[in-house]
Design a protein around this motif. Structure first.
Motif, PDB file in Angstrom:
ATOM      1  N   GLN A  65     -16.256 -15.815 -28.773  1.00 50.82           N
ATOM      2  CA  GLN A  65     -14.943 -15.469 -28.097  1.00 50.82           C
ATOM      3  C   GLN A  65     -13.621 -16.649 -28.410  1.00 50.82           C
ATOM      4  O   GLN A  65     -14.407 -17.234 -27.250  1.00 50.82           O
ATOM      5  CB  GLN A  65     -13.629 -14.458 -27.513  1.00 50.82           C
ATOM      6  N   GLU A  69      -6.380  -9.895 -26.858  1.00 52.50           N
ATOM      7  CA  GLU A  69      -7.069  -8.944 -26.128  1.00 52.50           C
ATOM      8  C   GLU A  69      -6.364  -8.459 -24.400  1.00 52.50           C
ATOM      9  O   GLU A  69      -6.031  -7.324 -24.519  1.00 52.50           O
ATOM     10  CB  GLU A  69      -8.433  -9.310 -25.876  1.00 52.50           C
ATOM     11  N   SER A  74     -11.018  -1.079 -21.101  1.00 55.56           N
ATOM     12  CA  SER A  74     -10.125  -0.841 -22.114  1.00 55.56           C
ATOM     13  C   SER A  74     -10.097   1.230 -21.837  1.00 55.56           C
ATOM     14  O   SER A  74     -11.361   1.424 -22.118  1.00 55.56           O
ATOM     15  CB  SER A  74     -10.899  -1.249 -23.346  1.00 55.56           C
TER      16      SER A  74
END
Length: 155
Positions: free
Chosen positions: A40, A48, A72
């Protein structure tokens, strides 16, 4: 010991450093250096963290970020991702403290918390099971399986 607090975009660089340091062990256990946590980019992490359904939580000792996770939320389900603890402090309860804090940070609509780890991460699986998580599926990703676990939340 420091409290669990929310992390923001300003913490992205330190969060990415922690994430990479912590996931090297996972990569070695699974012989997979392409884990998303290792590949990432900081730009992807910032994007994000800017999503309205994502919350990053962390524990700092002084100015040092020593543990973190991301939540999330999707309706009644909160997914825990990227649970990380700095390698030199692993096994000292920081991951447990973060998992315990999840219930305080999710909206009341959430009734289930899910997470996953690689099948060779037996210490992680043991931790999750001690915290009430139960395996509900496995998914093959090549040379190993991802183990998905969940627990319910009683608000």
């Amino acid at each position: 010991m420091a409290d669990v607090s929310r992390l923001g975009v300003d913490d992205a660089g330190e969060l990415l450093t922690l994430q990479r340091a912590a996931y090297v062990t996972e990569a070695q256990l699974h012989d997979d250096l392409t884990l998303p946590a290792l590949t990432q980019s900081v730009d992807d992490l910032v994007a994000e963290l800017e999503l309205p359904h994502v919350t990053a939580l962390g524990i700092k000792l002084g100015a040092r970020l020593v543990a973190a996770l991301r939540l999330s939320v999707h309706g009644e389900v909160a997914e825990v991702g990227r649970l990380t603890v700095v390698p030199d402090l692993q096994g000292r309860g920081l991951g447990s403290r973060l998992l315990a804090a999840v219930d305080d940070w999710v909206p009341p609509s959430v009734t289930r918390v899910e997470l996953f780890t690689g099948e060779h991460s037996v210490a992680n699986i043991r931790l999750y099971e001690r915290k009430g998580f139960v395996e509900f599926k496995r998914e093959n990703v090549g040379s190993y399986d991802l183990v998905f676990l969940a627990r319910t939340i009683a608000h």
